[in-house]
Design a protein around this motif. Structure first.
Motif, PDB file in Angstrom:
ATOM      1  N   HIS A 164      67.395 -19.808  20.562  1.00  0.00           N
ATOM      2  CA  HIS A 164      67.181 -18.414  20.927  1.00  0.00           C
ATOM      3  C   HIS A 164      68.474 -17.782  21.422  1.00  0.00           C
ATOM      4  O   HIS A 164      69.366 -18.449  21.919  1.00  0.00           O
ATOM      5  N   LYS A 165      68.558 -16.455  21.279  1.00  0.00           N
ATOM      6  CA  LYS A 165      69.727 -15.694  21.709  1.00  0.00           C
ATOM      7  C   LYS A 165      70.986 -16.280  21.059  1.00  0.00           C
ATOM      8  O   LYS A 165      71.049 -16.399  19.844  1.00  0.00           O
ATOM      9  N   THR A 166      71.951 -16.700  21.851  1.00  0.00           N
ATOM     10  CA  THR A 166      73.154 -17.317  21.274  1.00  0.00           C
ATOM     11  C   THR A 166      73.025 -18.828  21.202  1.00  0.00           C
ATOM     12  O   THR A 166      73.971 -19.517  20.824  1.00  0.00           O
ATOM     13  N   GLY A 167      71.871 -19.354  21.573  1.00  0.00           N
ATOM     14  CA  GLY A 167      71.650 -20.795  21.564  1.00  0.00           C
ATOM     15  C   GLY A 167      70.850 -21.288  22.742  1.00  0.00           C
ATOM     16  O   GLY A 167      70.120 -22.277  22.647  1.00  0.00           O
ATOM     17  N   TYR A 168      70.952 -20.584  23.893  1.00  0.00           N
ATOM     18  CA  TYR A 168      70.257 -21.042  25.083  1.00  0.00           C
ATOM     19  C   TYR A 168      70.166 -19.898  26.088  1.00  0.00           C
ATOM     20  O   TYR A 168      70.823 -18.868  25.938  1.00  0.00           O
ATOM     21  N   TYR A 169      69.331 -20.096  27.128  1.00  0.00           N
ATOM     22  CA  TYR A 169      69.147 -19.087  28.174  1.00  0.00           C
ATOM     23  C   TYR A 169      70.029 -19.425  29.370  1.00  0.00           C
ATOM     24  O   TYR A 169      69.576 -19.979  30.377  1.00  0.00           O
ATOM     25  N   LEU A 170      71.284 -19.067  29.275  1.00  0.00           N
ATOM     26  CA  LEU A 170      72.224 -19.356  30.349  1.00  0.00           C
ATOM     27  C   LEU A 170      71.956 -18.502  31.582  1.00  0.00           C
ATOM     28  O   LEU A 170      72.364 -18.869  32.699  1.00  0.00           O
ATOM     29  N   ASP A 171      71.275 -17.376  31.415  1.00  0.00           N
ATOM     30  CA  ASP A 171      71.012 -16.500  32.554  1.00  0.00           C
ATOM     31  C   ASP A 171      70.125 -17.147  33.609  1.00  0.00           C
ATOM     32  O   ASP A 171      70.146 -16.758  34.777  1.00  0.00           O
ATOM     33  N   GLN A 172      69.355 -18.187  33.227  1.00  0.00           N
ATOM     34  CA  GLN A 172      68.450 -18.843  34.164  1.00  0.00           C
ATOM     35  C   GLN A 172      69.087 -20.071  34.825  1.00  0.00           C
ATOM     36  O   GLN A 172      68.403 -20.803  35.546  1.00  0.00           O
ATOM     37  N   ARG A 173      70.360 -20.303  34.618  1.00  0.00           N
ATOM     38  CA  ARG A 173      71.006 -21.509  35.121  1.00  0.00           C
ATOM     39  C   ARG A 173      70.750 -21.741  36.612  1.00  0.00           C
ATOM     40  O   ARG A 173      70.280 -22.798  37.028  1.00  0.00           O
ATOM     41  N   ASP A 174      71.059 -20.749  37.442  1.00  0.00           N
ATOM     42  CA  ASP A 174      70.936 -20.927  38.880  1.00  0.00           C
ATOM     43  C   ASP A 174      69.476 -20.914  39.330  1.00  0.00           C
ATOM     44  O   ASP A 174      69.137 -21.523  40.349  1.00  0.00           O
ATOM     45  N   ASN A 175      68.622 -20.223  38.574  1.00  0.00           N
ATOM     46  CA  ASN A 175      67.195 -20.239  38.908  1.00  0.00           C
ATOM     47  C   ASN A 175      66.570 -21.606  38.627  1.00  0.00           C
ATOM     48  O   ASN A 175      65.649 -22.022  39.338  1.00  0.00           O
ATOM     49  N   ARG A 176      67.075 -22.297  37.607  1.00  0.00           N
ATOM     50  CA  ARG A 176      66.593 -23.664  37.370  1.00  0.00           C
ATOM     51  C   ARG A 176      67.000 -24.572  38.533  1.00  0.00           C
ATOM     52  O   ARG A 176      66.203 -25.409  38.998  1.00  0.00           O
ATOM     53  N   GLN A 177      68.220 -24.412  39.010  1.00  0.00           N
ATOM     54  CA  GLN A 177      68.654 -25.215  40.158  1.00  0.00           C
ATOM     55  C   GLN A 177      67.818 -24.883  41.392  1.00  0.00           C
ATOM     56  O   GLN A 177      67.413 -25.781  42.155  1.00  0.00           O
ATOM     57  N   ARG A 178      67.539 -23.599  41.614  1.00  0.00           N
ATOM     58  CA  ARG A 178      66.732 -23.194  42.769  1.00  0.00           C
ATOM     59  C   ARG A 178      65.320 -23.761  42.661  1.00  0.00           C
ATOM     60  O   ARG A 178      64.728 -24.171  43.669  1.00  0.00           O
ATOM     61  N   PHE A 179      64.782 -23.791  41.447  1.00  0.00           N
ATOM     62  CA  PHE A 179      63.438 -24.342  41.243  1.00  0.00           C
ATOM     63  C   PHE A 179      63.410 -25.819  41.607  1.00  0.00           C
ATOM     64  O   PHE A 179      62.491 -26.283  42.291  1.00  0.00           O
ATOM     65  N   ALA A 180      64.412 -26.566  41.182  1.00  0.00           N
ATOM     66  CA  ALA A 180      64.474 -27.989  41.518  1.00  0.00           C
ATOM     67  C   ALA A 180      64.488 -28.187  43.030  1.00  0.00           C
ATOM     68  O   ALA A 180      63.793 -29.071  43.572  1.00  0.00           O
ATOM     69  N   ALA A 181      65.254 -27.350  43.738  1.00  0.00           N
ATOM     70  CA  ALA A 181      65.339 -27.465  45.194  1.00  0.00           C
ATOM     71  C   ALA A 181      64.000 -27.144  45.851  1.00  0.00           C
ATOM     72  O   ALA A 181      63.568 -27.831  46.791  1.00  0.00           O
ATOM     73  N   LEU A 182      63.309 -26.117  45.371  1.00  0.00           N
ATOM     74  CA  LEU A 182      62.026 -25.741  45.951  1.00  0.00           C
ATOM     75  C   LEU A 182      60.949 -26.779  45.662  1.00  0.00           C
ATOM     76  O   LEU A 182      60.096 -27.070  46.522  1.00  0.00           O
ATOM     77  N   VAL A 183      60.967 -27.330  44.459  1.00  0.00           N
ATOM     78  CA  VAL A 183      60.022 -28.397  44.124  1.00  0.00           C
ATOM     79  C   VAL A 183      60.189 -29.566  45.092  1.00  0.00           C
ATOM     80  O   VAL A 183      59.215 -30.137  45.600  1.00  0.00           O
ATOM     81  N   ARG A 184      61.424 -29.892  45.388  1.00  0.00           N
ATOM     82  CA  ARG A 184      61.691 -30.999  46.326  1.00  0.00           C
ATOM     83  C   ARG A 184      61.268 -30.633  47.742  1.00  0.00           C
ATOM     84  O   ARG A 184      60.600 -31.413  48.432  1.00  0.00           O
ATOM     85  N   GLN A 185      61.633 -29.440  48.190  1.00  0.00           N
ATOM     86  CA  GLN A 185      61.323 -29.026  49.558  1.00  0.00           C
ATOM     87  C   GLN A 185      59.820 -28.929  49.798  1.00  0.00           C
ATOM     88  O   GLN A 185      59.331 -29.286  50.880  1.00  0.00           O
ATOM     89  N   LEU A 186      59.082 -28.456  48.799  1.00  0.00           N
ATOM     90  CA  LEU A 186      57.643 -28.248  48.959  1.00  0.00           C
ATOM     91  C   LEU A 186      56.824 -29.453  48.533  1.00  0.00           C
ATOM     92  O   LEU A 186      55.596 -29.461  48.685  1.00  0.00           O
ATOM     93  N   GLY A 187      57.477 -30.468  47.982  1.00  0.00           N
ATOM     94  CA  GLY A 187      56.770 -31.671  47.559  1.00  0.00           C
ATOM     95  C   GLY A 187      55.827 -31.442  46.379  1.00  0.00           C
ATOM     96  O   GLY A 187      54.767 -32.072  46.291  1.00  0.00           O
ATOM     97  N   CYS A 188      56.223 -30.565  45.459  1.00  0.00           N
ATOM     98  CA  CYS A 188      55.372 -30.258  44.298  1.00  0.00           C
ATOM     99  C   CYS A 188      55.345 -31.451  43.343  1.00  0.00           C
ATOM    100  O   CYS A 188      56.405 -31.934  42.930  1.00  0.00           O
ATOM    101  N   GLN A 189      54.149 -31.906  42.975  1.00  0.00           N
ATOM    102  CA  GLN A 189      54.004 -33.066  42.101  1.00  0.00           C
ATOM    103  C   GLN A 189      53.552 -32.699  40.698  1.00  0.00           C
ATOM    104  O   GLN A 189      54.022 -33.267  39.729  1.00  0.00           O
TER     105      GLN A 189
END
Length: 393
Positions: A194-219
């Motif tokens: 998609h687009k030019t090959g990937y969704y680079l605009d979500q890069r930092d949001n993916r990192q933030r999601f990983a941190a929140l999943v860890r902090q909240l203990g999402c399984q």
């Protein structure tokens, strides 16, 4: 030099350095596709040097508001070098990034992404198209790279009277690549992605999601419109036990499987559903399923403000279903990449979805595109990606 004369009162946007002039604002004048024209107010006052587009509703896109500046090879060299230098200063934790973001970098209609040793470019306007060969040479010089793939295959080109076009403009070889972002490895294809090959605009949001999943203990995590599984990999990196990726593209889901594997995660225990997201959410609700975290990252529902009402209904429906599927204390990351939906309107849509679902939620963070996709103070339309991180009460 051909001249465009605006109607009286229509010069205000250019005086505020907004780069667009619509067809109805022009009193007289014209030019060839992509030709540089002088834009004047009704009284002859200089406003901008711009590219003319005879077919688009956006009839003029400004290159420069400096009357002394010339739109030539040196101009493009300066703009491209400035854009590349800005990204170098941002401290991006990846070997992939957006190098040129159209109007935000003073180069309307030009998008350039870097994936490792490969550039992927889109020429989306008659102005950028007219300077295409020179821009290619300048890009290679500014980056020191030798591989450049063109992805000028979007519907926007039709509005400009341009045919779609893809292929290598410099270099050759495999179009399947791997990039690294925030320590995670992700595969993509610059020719087919998609687009030019990937969704680079979500890069930092993916990192933030990983941190929140860890902090909240999402399984248990549900990634909707998952594409090639960037948020799925992030969830597993954050400690999730089980992730389900839902997308209507089988090839994208296969790439998602490979992306899990390349980061050391066994795809076996995880779900990959080739399905319509709306139907999947309804079925999950009917079955009494619940999740600790859900990502909604849909494609563009509204290309312009004219489509906002219909898009609002679609956004509201998927958010209503997602909020009902969240466990108490669960996390929802929800996004809109529709330019016709403002951040304020998107907030109201999600609030309405919560009301209809009978669910309350706290906004823990407002999300936007990564900083290599900047929005300038004079071009608010560039703020296309907006998101909310919510925790259900």
């Amino acid at each position: 030099m051909k001249t465009i004369r605006l109607r009286e009162g229509k010069e205000r946007s250019l005086l505020r350095r907004h780069p667009w002039v619509f067809e109805g604002s022009i009193a007289k004048g014209g030019g060839d596709a992509g030709e540089t024209v002088r834009v004047e107010a009704h009284d002859g006052q200089f406003l901008a040097w711009a590219a003319f587009s005879p077919h688009s509703q956006i009839r003029v896109r400004a290159w420069s508001f400096d009357e002394a500046e010339r739109i030539d090879e040196a101009f493009f060299a300066r703009r491209l070098q400035r854009a590349v230098a800005l990204r170098a200063r941002l401290g991006i934790v990846s070997d992939a990034m957006r190098l040129v973001h159209g109007e935000a970098d003073g180069l309307p209609g030009l998008v350039v992404d870097r994936y490792g040793d490969t550039l992927s470019v889109q020429f989306l306007s008659t102005g950028s198209e007219r300077w295409r060969e020179l821009i290619v040479r300048q890009l290679l010089a500014a980056t020191g790279l030798s591989r450049l793939y063109e992805r000028s295959d979007t519907s926007v080109r039709k509005l400009e009277g341009l045919d779609q076009r893809t292929g290598w403009l410099a270099g050759e070889g495999a179009t399947e690549l791997a990039i690294t972002e925030h320590g995670l490895s992700l595969g993509l294809d610059v020719a087919l992605g998609h687009k030019t090959g990937y969704y680079l605009d979500q890069r930092d949001n993916r990192q933030r999601f990983a941190a929140l999943v860890r902090q909240l203990g999402c399984q248990r995590v549900l990634n909707c419109y998952s594409y090639t599984g960037g948020f799925s990999v992030a969830a597993l990196a954050g400690g999730a036990r089980q992730v389900t990726s839902v997308d209507s593209s089988g090839p994208a889901l296969e790439q998602a499987r490979r992306n899990l594997q390349r980061n050391g995660f066994d795809p076996g225990p995880h779900g990959f559903a080739d399905a319509d997201v709306n139907q999947y959410l309804r079925q999950a609700l009917a079955e009494g399923t619940s999740f600790d975290a859900i990502v909604l990252d849909p494609p563009k529902f509204a290309a312009s403000a004219a489509h906002a009402e219909r898009a609002a209904r679609a956004y509201k429906d998927i958010n209503r279903l997602a909020l009902k599927l969240l466990s108490p204390g669960g996390l929802l990351l929800t996004f809109s990449c529709s330019g016709g939906i403002s951040a304020d309107l998107f907030h109201k849509i999600v609030a309405g979805a919560g009301h209809d679902a009978g669910v309350d939620a706290a906004i823990v963070q407002r999300l936007e595109a990564a900083p290599d996709h900047p929005t300038t103070i004079n071009f608010p339309e560039g703020e296309y990606l907006k998101g909310l991180a919510l925790i259900r009460s």
